[in-house]
Design a protein around this motif. Structure first.
Motif, short mmCIF file in Angstrom:
data_model
loop_
_atom_site.label_atom_id
_atom_site.label_comp_id
_atom_site.label_asym_id
_atom_site.label_seq_id
_atom_site.Cartn_x
_atom_site.Cartn_y
_atom_site.Cartn_z
N ARG A 41 0.33 -1.68 0.04
CA ARG A 41 -0.23 -0.09 -0.04
C ARG A 41 0.84 0.84 -0.15
N SER A 42 1.70 1.63 0.55
CA SER A 42 2.92 2.08 0.94
C SER A 42 3.78 2.79 0.04
N GLY A 43 3.95 1.42 -0.92
CA GLY A 43 5.37 1.53 -1.50
C GLY A 43 6.85 1.61 -0.45
N ASN A 44 6.65 1.09 0.84
CA ASN A 44 8.32 1.61 1.85
C ASN A 44 7.80 -0.39 1.85
#
Length: 151
Positions: A41-44
């Motif tokens: 979702r956050s790409g982290n």
């Protein structure tokens, strides 16, 4: 034997405690293994809970760990996973240990300079390119091309 073998990557959490025993040296330290997961979702990357293990090492591995490892350094540890339970003051506690067979710095996170322990002189280390007994310096003992070409 059906030992559970593990290889874990983490950081040294405590100083290495070293002591001599009747069967040779013994070293012990705490090892922190963080879990990181990719969050779509956050790409982290996100940090999960950190697992702590007590690592035990024996004989030459114990000596070399005590001489080479400091708190906070990234390591890889390979060994037998041991789970033990103890009861103290009516409370049951579970401990997870690793009897290390091999350990070394995690070179994905930095550099390291290996120094072989000199035979017959525990605790002394040197670089293979240094003159001295206990090393087989193949570069120094091999004939040089220029010497061969000159003859």
């Amino acid at each position: 034997m059906n030992d559970t073998m593990v290889t874990v990557a983490g950081n040294v959490a405590t100083n290495v405690e070293y002591r001599e025993t009747a069967t040779g040296g013994m070293a012990r330290f705490r090892f922190a293994v963080p879990s990181r997961r990719w969050d779509r979702r956050s790409g982290n990357w996100t940090d999960g809970p950190t697992s702590f293990y007590t690592v035990f090492a024996w004989r030459s591995l114990a000596q070399n760990l005590a001489a080479s490892v400091s708190v906070g350094e990234p390591l890889l540890v390979h060994g037998r996973l041991k789970v033990r339970e103890e009861e103290t003051d009516g409370r049951r506690r579970t401990f997870v240990d690793i009897d290390a067979l091999a350990a070394g710095h995690d070179l994905t996170r930095g550099t390291s300079a290996f120094r072989r322990v000199m035979k017959g002189k525990p605790g002394l280390t040197g670089r293979p390119d240094e003159a001295g007994p206990g090393f087989e310096n193949t570069a120094a003992s091999a004939p040089r091309e220029s010497a061969v070409a000159a003859s």
